[in-house]
Design a protein around this motif. Structure first.
Motif, short mmCIF file in Angstrom:
data_model
loop_
_atom_site.label_atom_id
_atom_site.label_comp_id
_atom_site.label_asym_id
_atom_site.label_seq_id
_atom_site.Cartn_x
_atom_site.Cartn_y
_atom_site.Cartn_z
N VAL A 43 0.84 -1.20 0.00
CA VAL A 43 0.00 0.00 0.00
C VAL A 43 0.87 1.24 0.00
N ARG A 44 1.91 1.19 0.84
CA ARG A 44 2.79 2.34 0.88
C ARG A 44 3.47 2.55 -0.47
N MET A 45 3.79 1.47 -1.14
CA MET A 45 4.46 1.62 -2.43
C MET A 45 3.47 2.06 -3.51
N LEU A 46 2.32 1.41 -3.59
CA LEU A 46 1.35 1.85 -4.59
C LEU A 46 -0.01 1.19 -4.44
N GLU A 47 -0.07 -0.13 -4.35
CA GLU A 47 -1.34 -0.84 -4.48
C GLU A 47 -1.48 -1.91 -3.40
N ALA A 65 -4.52 -7.19 -8.35
CA ALA A 65 -5.54 -6.86 -9.35
C ALA A 65 -5.64 -5.34 -9.48
N LEU A 66 -5.41 -4.85 -10.69
CA LEU A 66 -5.54 -3.42 -10.98
C LEU A 66 -6.74 -3.22 -11.88
N LEU A 67 -7.75 -2.58 -11.37
CA LEU A 67 -8.94 -2.26 -12.16
C LEU A 67 -8.79 -0.82 -12.64
N HIS A 68 -8.67 -0.65 -13.94
CA HIS A 68 -8.42 0.67 -14.49
C HIS A 68 -9.39 0.95 -15.64
N ASN A 69 -9.66 2.22 -15.85
CA ASN A 69 -10.56 2.65 -16.91
C ASN A 69 -9.73 2.88 -18.17
N LEU A 72 -9.74 6.18 -20.39
CA LEU A 72 -8.82 7.27 -20.07
C LEU A 72 -7.41 6.77 -20.35
N ALA A 73 -7.03 6.83 -21.63
CA ALA A 73 -5.83 6.12 -22.07
C ALA A 73 -4.57 6.59 -21.35
N THR A 74 -4.40 7.89 -21.22
CA THR A 74 -3.18 8.40 -20.60
C THR A 74 -3.09 8.00 -19.13
N HIS A 75 -4.17 8.25 -18.38
CA HIS A 75 -4.18 7.88 -16.97
C HIS A 75 -3.98 6.37 -16.81
N SER A 76 -4.66 5.60 -17.63
CA SER A 76 -4.59 4.15 -17.52
C SER A 76 -3.17 3.63 -17.77
N SER A 77 -2.53 4.14 -18.81
CA SER A 77 -1.18 3.67 -19.12
C SER A 77 -0.19 4.05 -18.03
N LEU A 78 -0.33 5.25 -17.47
CA LEU A 78 0.57 5.65 -16.39
C LEU A 78 0.38 4.78 -15.16
N GLN A 80 -0.83 1.68 -15.04
CA GLN A 80 -0.33 0.33 -15.33
C GLN A 80 1.19 0.28 -15.23
N ARG A 81 1.85 1.29 -15.78
CA ARG A 81 3.31 1.31 -15.73
C ARG A 81 3.81 1.33 -14.29
N ASP A 82 3.23 2.21 -13.47
CA ASP A 82 3.70 2.34 -12.10
C ASP A 82 3.38 1.11 -11.27
N VAL A 83 2.19 0.53 -11.48
CA VAL A 83 1.83 -0.67 -10.71
C VAL A 83 2.75 -1.82 -11.07
N ARG A 84 3.02 -2.01 -12.36
CA ARG A 84 3.94 -3.08 -12.75
C ARG A 84 5.31 -2.88 -12.13
N GLN A 85 5.79 -1.66 -12.14
CA GLN A 85 7.12 -1.39 -11.59
C GLN A 85 7.16 -1.66 -10.09
N VAL A 86 6.15 -1.18 -9.37
CA VAL A 86 6.14 -1.35 -7.92
C VAL A 86 5.97 -2.82 -7.54
N VAL A 87 5.02 -3.50 -8.18
CA VAL A 87 4.80 -4.91 -7.84
C VAL A 87 6.01 -5.75 -8.22
N GLY A 88 6.63 -5.43 -9.36
CA GLY A 88 7.84 -6.16 -9.75
C GLY A 88 8.96 -5.96 -8.75
N THR A 89 9.12 -4.73 -8.28
CA THR A 89 10.16 -4.45 -7.29
C THR A 89 9.88 -5.18 -5.98
#
Length: 338
Positions: A43-47, A65-69, A72-78, A80-89
């Protein structure tokens, strides 16, 4: 429409993208893992995600699980990128801790967790800043729309107000009509080009988006974009002999120019008909010139075909507008048409 309104519109465009990137996008966390240290860390990191710590400790793995709209392409892509990075780390950290407890040497941990590394090297717009990406390309697109509209309006208004004969009084041939047309289009050419150039200079000099190539070539290409747009609008009015039809055609051709330019959606991914339409639009070629000079530091020779093409298109459209006006002079019954 060719003086302070373009300046105001371009200032608004620059202000809209001045933040560079969307920041502080809100996300809601549904944590079904209670108050476990691992979920709090996530949670502290992101999700957060259901049943996380228990499944990880059992070695069964877990999912976030990331539920995104996606609309809203720009918001969604940003997101997704941050969640993947945080969860991967976080996942790599959990794996390394588990391996360390089993006695794996510290030097081997990194190799075990990530045996093959991907090195991503951004060539242009390294900071993925939307001000550099969108503001610098939307300003010329806006000027393209304004210039084509100005060309159609300048000539079409003479037809609507039945002043075509008065305007071209004494014009006995094509050369005289062309001279009168150039005189009419010179003022909007200078004003719109100066407005757009001032805006690009603001972005490059005051906002820090330095031009890697030649600013002079960008200025020349911008002048030719304004010229070809004005000539296209004038040609529409001269050939149709109708202000309303010319304005409609100007909107049809110029408004979607940015969408077909290849800046937001790659030309290679377009269908054949869409790409043909895109290649026929002058803004597509100018956008390529600006990106080559602004971000890629391309040699001027690389952009020379674009400059030559825009110049030839301007001359051809001016010739068509002249032919249309000569025909209109011989058909006074068409004057006054809307």
């Amino acid at each position: 429409m060719v003086s302070w309104v373009p300046l105001l519109a371009m200032a608004l465009m620059c202000w809209i993208f001045s933040a560079g990137q969307p920041q502080r996008l809100p996300i809601a966390v549904w944590n079904e893992d209670g108050a476990s240290p691992l979920s709090r860390q996530l949670v502290r990191m992101l999700e957060a995600t259901p049943g996380f710590a228990r499944d990880v400790q059992r070695g069964a793995g877990a999912s976030v699980a990331l539920l995104h709209n996606a609309q809203l392409a720009t918001h969604s892509s940003l997101l997704q990128r941050d969640v993947r990075q945080v969860v991967g780390t976080l996942s790599a950290g959990v794996e390394m801790q588990a391996l360390a407890k089993r006695g794996t040497p510290a030097r081997a941990l990194q190799l075990r967790v990530e045996p093959i590394r991907t090195q991503l090297v951004a060539l242009f717009n390294v900071s993925t800043n939307y001000e550099q990406f969108l503001a610098t390309t939307l300003v010329p697109a806006l000027v393209h729309i304004l210039a084509m509209t100005a060309g159609a309006w300048s000539v079409g208004r003479e037809l609507r107000d039945r002043t075509l004969g008065q305007w071209l009084h004494g014009a006995g041939g094509a050369a005289a009509v062309l001279a009168a047309l150039l005189g009419k289009l010179l003022a909007p050419l200078a004003l719109l080009w100066a407005s757009a150039l001032a805006c690009l200079l603001y972005l490059s000099q005051l906002r820090g988006w330095a031009v890697a190539g030649s600013l002079a070539w960008i200025a020349l290409g911008l002048a030719l974009l304004v010229a070809v747009s004005l000539a296209a609008g004038a040609a529409l009015a001269g050939l149709t002999l109708s202000l309303r039809t010319a304005m409609s055609g100007a909107g049809l051709l110029s408004a979607p120019a940015f969408a077909f330019s290849g800046v937001g959606f790659p030309l290679l991914a377009m269908s054949g008909s869409a790409r043909t339409w895109a290649e026929a639009m002058p803004y597509t070629h100018y956008a390529r010139l600006q990106i080559e000079q602004w971000q890629m530091s391309a040699p001027p020779a690389q952009s020379l075909p674009v400059v030559a093409g825009l110049l030839l298109a301007t001359l051809a459209l001016l010739a068509l507008a002249t032919v249309g006006l000569l025909r209109g002079l011989r058909r006074p019954e068409r004057w006054g048409a809307r």
